[in-house]
Design an enzyme around this catalytic site. Structure first.
Site, PDB file in Angstrom:
ATOM      1  N   ASP A 334       1.447  -0.854  -0.110  1.00 37.92           N
ATOM      2  CA  ASP A 334       0.641  -0.030   0.406  1.00 37.92           C
ATOM      3  C   ASP A 334       1.315   1.316  -0.180  1.00 37.92           C
ATOM      4  O   ASP A 334       2.181   0.822   0.143  1.00 37.92           O
ATOM      5  CB  ASP A 334      -1.354   0.418   1.158  1.00 37.92           C
ATOM      6  CG  ASP A 334      -1.958  -0.694   1.351  1.00 37.92           C
ATOM      7  OD1 ASP A 334      -2.444  -1.707   0.022  1.00 37.92           O
ATOM      8  OD2 ASP A 334      -2.500  -1.042   2.650  1.00 37.92           O
ATOM      9  N   ASP A 652      -4.897  -3.247   5.177  1.00 39.59           N
ATOM     10  CA  ASP A 652      -5.540  -3.147   5.176  1.00 39.59           C
ATOM     11  C   ASP A 652      -7.186  -3.317   6.215  1.00 39.59           C
ATOM     12  O   ASP A 652      -7.493  -3.012   7.334  1.00 39.59           O
ATOM     13  CB  ASP A 652      -5.287  -2.069   6.576  1.00 39.59           C
ATOM     14  CG  ASP A 652      -5.194  -0.980   4.990  1.00 39.59           C
ATOM     15  OD1 ASP A 652      -6.133  -1.297   4.086  1.00 39.59           O
ATOM     16  OD2 ASP A 652      -4.617   0.457   4.914  1.00 39.59           O
ATOM     17  N   ASP A 656     -10.171  -5.676   1.869  1.00 38.82           N
ATOM     18  CA  ASP A 656      -8.169  -6.609   1.367  1.00 38.82           C
ATOM     19  C   ASP A 656      -8.082  -8.505   1.849  1.00 38.82           C
ATOM     20  O   ASP A 656      -7.643  -8.823   1.911  1.00 38.82           O
ATOM     21  CB  ASP A 656      -6.991  -5.890   2.477  1.00 38.82           C
ATOM     22  CG  ASP A 656      -7.295  -4.592   1.231  1.00 38.82           C
ATOM     23  OD1 ASP A 656      -7.338  -3.971   0.562  1.00 38.82           O
ATOM     24  OD2 ASP A 656      -6.925  -3.763   2.140  1.00 38.82           O
TER      25      ASP A 656
HETATM   26  P1  ATP Z   1      -3.703   3.027   0.288  1.00 35.94           P
HETATM   27  O1  ATP Z   1      -4.773   2.552  -0.518  1.00 35.94           O
HETATM   28  O2  ATP Z   1      -2.253   3.511   0.098  1.00 35.94           O
HETATM   29  O3  ATP Z   1      -4.245   2.981   1.618  1.00 35.94           O
HETATM   30  P2  ATP Z   1      -5.617   5.573  -0.487  1.00 35.94           P
HETATM   31  O4  ATP Z   1      -5.462   5.686   1.401  1.00 35.94           O
HETATM   32  O5  ATP Z   1      -5.596   6.849  -0.588  1.00 35.94           O
HETATM   33  O6  ATP Z   1      -3.914   4.321  -0.809  1.00 35.94           O
HETATM   34  P3  ATP Z   1      -8.925   4.897  -0.309  1.00 35.94           P
HETATM   35  O7  ATP Z   1      -8.280   4.562   1.430  1.00 35.94           O
HETATM   36  O8  ATP Z   1      -8.943   3.108  -0.710  1.00 35.94           O
HETATM   37  O9  ATP Z   1      -6.893   4.153  -0.470  1.00 35.94           O
HETATM   38  O10 ATP Z   1      -8.754   6.110  -1.111  1.00 35.94           O
HETATM   39  C1  ATP Z   1      -9.285   6.272  -2.108  1.00 35.94           C
HETATM   40  C2  ATP Z   1      -9.384   7.699  -2.408  1.00 35.94           C
HETATM   41  O11 ATP Z   1     -10.330   8.385  -1.698  1.00 35.94           O
HETATM   42  C3  ATP Z   1      -8.324   8.509  -1.606  1.00 35.94           C
HETATM   43  O12 ATP Z   1      -7.122   8.546  -2.466  1.00 35.94           O
HETATM   44  C4  ATP Z   1      -8.556   9.831  -1.490  1.00 35.94           C
HETATM   45  O13 ATP Z   1      -9.437  11.385  -2.745  1.00 35.94           O
HETATM   46  C5  ATP Z   1     -10.247   9.408  -0.760  1.00 35.94           C
HETATM   47  N1  ATP Z   1     -10.791   9.454   0.242  1.00 35.94           N
HETATM   48  C6  ATP Z   1      -9.733   8.914   1.358  1.00 35.94           C
HETATM   49  N2  ATP Z   1     -10.409   8.972   2.506  1.00 35.94           N
HETATM   50  C7  ATP Z   1     -11.758  10.003   2.265  1.00 35.94           C
HETATM   51  C8  ATP Z   1     -11.882  10.192   3.156  1.00 35.94           C
HETATM   52  N3  ATP Z   1     -11.635   9.985   4.302  1.00 35.94           N
HETATM   53  N4  ATP Z   1     -13.064  10.826   2.768  1.00 35.94           N
HETATM   54  C9  ATP Z   1     -13.597  10.531   1.497  1.00 35.94           C
HETATM   55  N5  ATP Z   1     -12.491  10.462   0.692  1.00 35.94           N
HETATM   56  C10 ATP Z   1     -11.519   9.745   0.909  1.00 35.94           C
END
Ligand code: ATP
Length: 925
Positions: A334, A652, A656
């Site tokens: 990730d 996480d 997943d």
């Molecule tokens: P990784 O997979 O490396 O942990 P990540 O945290 O960006 O990356 P996700 O949690 O799936 O992956 O988030 C995807 C997208 O959703 C993010 O790039 C962001 O634009 C949006 N996002 C993340 N957290 C929030 C939230 N709490 N509320 C709204 N949108 C969010």
């Protein structure tokens, strides 16, 4: 601990919520008081399961005798006793008992090592006490506690649910039912079986979706899980693919060797030898040649590896993972939190008519939102900015805690950063709550890519005005927008191109960009009015973009580089935008500029568009996967595995779990991961850091090396011992080493010498060679040749000295004692050679594994005892030796080591420069 008045005996599913509250003396909103909780804790004890009693000592002892070899030995002991050969009989039985004791100790040590890991991964739970929500270790729960459940949580105790919103629970741990069950708070008939009690959530089960709350009705051993635990008392299995393979190998070997022993016995009889002597010789051959200590030594080596990994913050949940780790060829990681710090700070807020820089770092709400002139932005004149900050802060489930320098986020760091930036502009959490009381929520999920909330709007509109606020991934939010807000608050048509350009520009600097949007809404018609994705509409008004910095972890760059040197490909899999992902990938050295264009970076959309036949190849070639959904992760693992890779995959979230299970090594995050992910994983990182995966792989390689070293060391002993006896009987000569002496060698050297190899430190350069090819056998041809060479040297050396001593006037007992000591001395010298598979014994440093020196000293004392103690002389038919004999013994052992050293040197010359074959992608990226 449960008493007869324990609350767990009541059928709580048959009671209404208010009755449960009454029975358990708690409060539906405020939970228990801390005082009351402490009192109950004293009565009911901690919320833990008693340590598995495992199998009783007697059973464990008996199990040590359950081995074909031991049956043979017991029969031999009985027969020799019947033949009045009492000393032989006592030695054989003594060996059986010692073997059992060693087996028992090894088993308990390995189990203890695994057991101690369990406490390293703690389950935290959210509880309401004194009216305040807080997280605490689940051990501290008591009956009556009010527990809050979120998707991904492990249910910490048996709960009677008092609230359930789309709550689904995976109860497979309890009922075996693999489909998650929908939960509810309704009252049920008392007679229902556990599997049908949909208003209860049971300890050990996993929340997969939704949220809820419940009152603890039973803890620890009083829970349904405790009941099962008591009945089964299951102990951890210590079997791994390798130990199983080795156990099979020894079984086949046992049968072969027994046949050989029978033939030897027959030849001896035909040659007219004494039947009793030939029989014990045949038994000694069998005992000597069977590598009975092998599976136990493998387990011990793995267990030591587990402990070493734990010290480096990688907790192994399943023993086979230690084995697999060393062979990892691809690590899929990730981005957020693993390669980066997960410490978000909003740096820039972009609005359709302006760009605002934000000062201050970390979560302290200290700093300013500045306009292009460097002055604090005036929110009254910047409506788009104000609504972007409001949307970010109100459509938000996180909270800031702390004071002075020490500020922290409770909840999602992305949301924390948005609270901080709003506070810096004067919109603190309390203010935002007062301005926009929340009425309904569509929670964030990775699949949805945004979060939306419905609020009563007291900012501008009439008292009944309402407003929808949205924040999320830029593309997802823009999909639902058709207008954009300008500084004066007016709404203009959306300029998608300009927004995308701005988002790309910010992401290009490695910033994580979220869009915010709003829409006026009509008042909800009632408390139950649905606020769903459908009701959200496609006419949202974009207010701005918030770009946040999440710096790469300090150790990530070095760890990525180390992996590449070790021939391990590193791939980033993230839900974030491709541009942000690419920028971070460059910063940690995952993309080095040569891998340009589409081939190195693929998005979820690219993956979906790929034809099946091109999929594995494209996946193997790419290094960054952006905007990937959890379902696609599973497909990625499968594709890489189809290409012959051993895949380590991090994860996480709840979704997943399938990918984690499929991967050779599923890696979950100890700090930020859900319980569901941890449950599915083979390894948990207690610090969530990518560098820890690299460290674990390094340890895994070390473990595998040590296993190979042990096997390379032990097999010649076994083969040599068998051969000495076989040769003597076939040749019709006197035995150079007696059966009882063989038993002595076998028992003492395996423990005092061989096992010390498990403590061998990792070799230098362990991470500069390519990964082990999973198809490669444990013993390469070179090692097989070395094993045969050493076996021959053992037989030749002991036989030669035996003959020499006899020829020079020694008694038979003295010559045998000399031969036996040659055997042990050659093994001891060879042990030093086995400390490295390729480098010479001198190169690795004499003192780098002190255990070896301890072992050799103990063995030397043992040899002195068996040679000089009169009692031992009687038992083992040995005789004291003079100093000159010892000189010859050491000379033979030194000569044998010289031959081994030359063989090693020659092979290094021939093979050392030729690297092991690595899977294709691993060598390319
Ligand atoms: P990784 O997979 O490396 O942990 P990540 O945290 O960006 O990356 P996700 O949690 O799936 O992956 O988030 C995807 C997208 O959703 C993010 O790039 C962001 O634009 C949006 N996002 C993340 N957290 C929030 C939230 N709490 N509320 C709204 N949108 C969010």
């Amino acid at each position: 601990m449960t008493t007869s008045t324990s609350p767990s005996r009541t059928a709580h599913h048959g009671l209404a919520v208010h009755e449960v509250v009454l029975v358990l003396g708690t409060d539906l909103h405020r939970g228990l008081t801390e005082q009351e909780a402490a009192r109950r804790r004293a009565t009911f004890g901690p919320n833990t399961l008693p340590a598995p009693r495992g199998t009783g000592l007697l059973m464990r002892v008996l199990r040590q005798f359950h081995h074909p070899l031991i049956y043979v030995l017991l029969a031999a002991g009985a027969i020799t006793a019947a033949l009045a050969e009492y000393i032989d009989s006592a030695v054989i039985l003594g060996v059986v008992v010692i073997n059992a004791i060693i087996g028992l100790i090894q088993e308990s040590r390995a189990e203890a090592a695994l057991e101690s890991l369990r406490s390293m991964v703690r389950t935290e739970t959210t509880v309401v006490r004194d009216g305040r929500e807080r997280t605490m270790p689940s051990e501290e729960l008591v009956p009556g506690d009010l527990v809050v459940l979120e998707a991904g949580d492990k249910v910490p105790a048996d709960l009677r649910l008092v609230r359930a919103v789309e709550l689904r629970v995976d109860e497979s741990a309890l009922t075996g039912e693999s489909e998650p069950v929908t939960k509810d708070e309704v009252v049920l008939p008392t007679a229902l079986p556990v599997a049908d009690r949909c208003n209860m959530a049971y300890s050990g089960t996993l929340t997969t979706t939704g949220s809820g709350a419940g009152i603890v009705v039973a803890t620890g051993a009083g829970t349904e899980l405790g009941e099962i635990h008591r009945l089964v008392g299951a102990a951890e299995t210590l079997a791994t693919p390798l130990t199983r393979k080795l156990a099979d190998f020894s079984r086949i070997l046992t049968v072969g060797i027994l046949a050989l022993a029978a033939v030897t016995f027959a030849i001896g009889l035909v040659r007219g030898h004494d039947a009793v002597e030939t029989f014990t010789a045949a038994v000694a051959l069998a005992v000597g040649a069977i590598p009975e200590g092998l599976p136990a030594a493998v387990t011990i080596t793995l267990a030591i590896g587990v402990t070493r990994m734990a010290r480096r913050r990688a907790v192994i949940r399943r023993l086979p993972a230690v084995e697999t780790l060393g062979g990892t060829t691809v690590i899929c990681s990730d981005k957020t939190g693993t390669l980066t710090e997960n410490q978000m700070t909003v740096r820039t807020v972009w609005t359709p008519e302006g760009r605002f820089d934000v000062t201050g770092t970390g979560y302290a709400p200290v700093g300013e939102v500045r306009d292009r002139h460097g002055a604090p932005a005036a929110l009254d004149d910047e409506h788009a900015l104000r609504w972007s900050l409001l949307a970010g802060a109100a459509c938000n489930d996180a909270a800031l805690s702390g004071e002075d320098e020490r500020w922290a986020v409770v909840g999602d760091p992305t949301e924390g950063a948005m609270l901080v930036v709003a506070a810096k502009a004067g919109l603190g959490a309390e203010t935002v709550k007062e301005l926009l009381p929340r009425r309904a929520t569509i929670p964030f999920s990775s699949e949805r890519g945004y979060m939306a909330t419905l609020h009563r709007d007291t900012v501008a509109g009439p008292p009944t005005a309402h407003r929808v606020l949205v924040k999320g991934a830029v593309e997802r939010v823009l999909d639902r927008c058709d207008g954009q807000m300008h500084a004066d608050g007016t709404v203009q048509p959306l300029d998608r191109v300009a927004v995308h350009r701005a988002a790309d520009d910010l992401a290009g600097h490695g910033l994580r960009v979220l869009a915010t949007a709003v829409r006026p809404a009509s008042a909800p018609t009632g408390p139950d009015q649905e606020f769903t994705e459908d009701s959200l509409g496609n006419d949202l008004i974009l207010t701005g973009l918030q770009a946040m910095l999440d710096p790469p972890r300090a150790a990530a760059t070095a760890a990525v580089a180390a992996c590449r040197t070790a021939g391990i490909a590193v791939k980033m899999i993230t839900g974030d935008h491709a541009t942000t992902a690419t920028a971070i990938a460059r910063q940690v050295g995952l993309l080095d500029g040569h891998e340009r264009g589409r081939a190195a970076v693929l998005t979820g959309t690219d993956l979906a568009a790929l034809p099946d036949e091109e999929f594995p190849d494209a996946v193997d070639r790419a290094s960054v996967f952006a905007r990937v959904s959890p379902e696609q992760k599973l497909r990625l693992v499968e594709a890489l595995q189809a290409r012959g890779h051993v895949v380590a995959m991090t994860g996480d979230g709840v979704n997943d779990a399938p990918a984690l299970r499929q991967a050779g090594i599923g890696v979950a995050m100890g700090e930020g991961g859900t319980e569901v992910a941890k449950d599915a994983a083979d390894m948990v990182l207690t610090d969530d850091d990518f560098a820890t995966i690299e460290a674990a792989v390094e340890e895994g390689r070390g473990v595998f090396d040590n296993l190979t070293k042990f096997i390379t060391w032990t097999l010649p002993t076994n083969i040599g011992e068998g051969l000495v006896i076989l040769a003597a009987i076939v040749a019709g000569a006197a035995l150079p080493i007696l059966p009882t002496q063989i038993l002595w060698i076998n028992m003492t050297t395996a423990v005092a010498l061989g096992l010390m190899l498990a403590f061998e430190p990792k070799e230098a350069g362990i991470m500069t060679r390519p990964p082990r090819d999973p198809r490669r056998p444990l013993l390469t041809r070179a090692l097989v040749v070395r094993i045969l060479l050493v076996s021959t040297l053992l037989v030749a050396g002991s036989w030669w000295l035996f003959a020499w001593e006899l020829a020079h006037g020694a008694t038979l007992a003295e010559a045998r004692t000399a031969a036996m000591n040659v055997f042990v001395a050659v093994e001891a010298f060879y042990l030093f050679s086995c400390r490295s598979l390729t480098r010479s014994a001198w190169r690795i440093g004499f003192f780098s594994n002190r255990w070896i020196l301890v072992g050799v000293t103990v063995q030397a004392l043992g040899q002195a005892a068996i040679t000089y103690l009169p009692a031992m002389n009687t038992i083992f038919d040995t005789a004291p030796l003079g100093g000159d004999v010892w000189l010859r013994i050491l000379l033979v052992a030194a000569a044998a080591s010289l031959v081994v050293a030359v063989d090693k040197r020659l092979r290094r010359g021939r093979e050392g420069t030729r690297p092991e074959r690595a899977p294709r992608a691993a060598s390319r990226t």
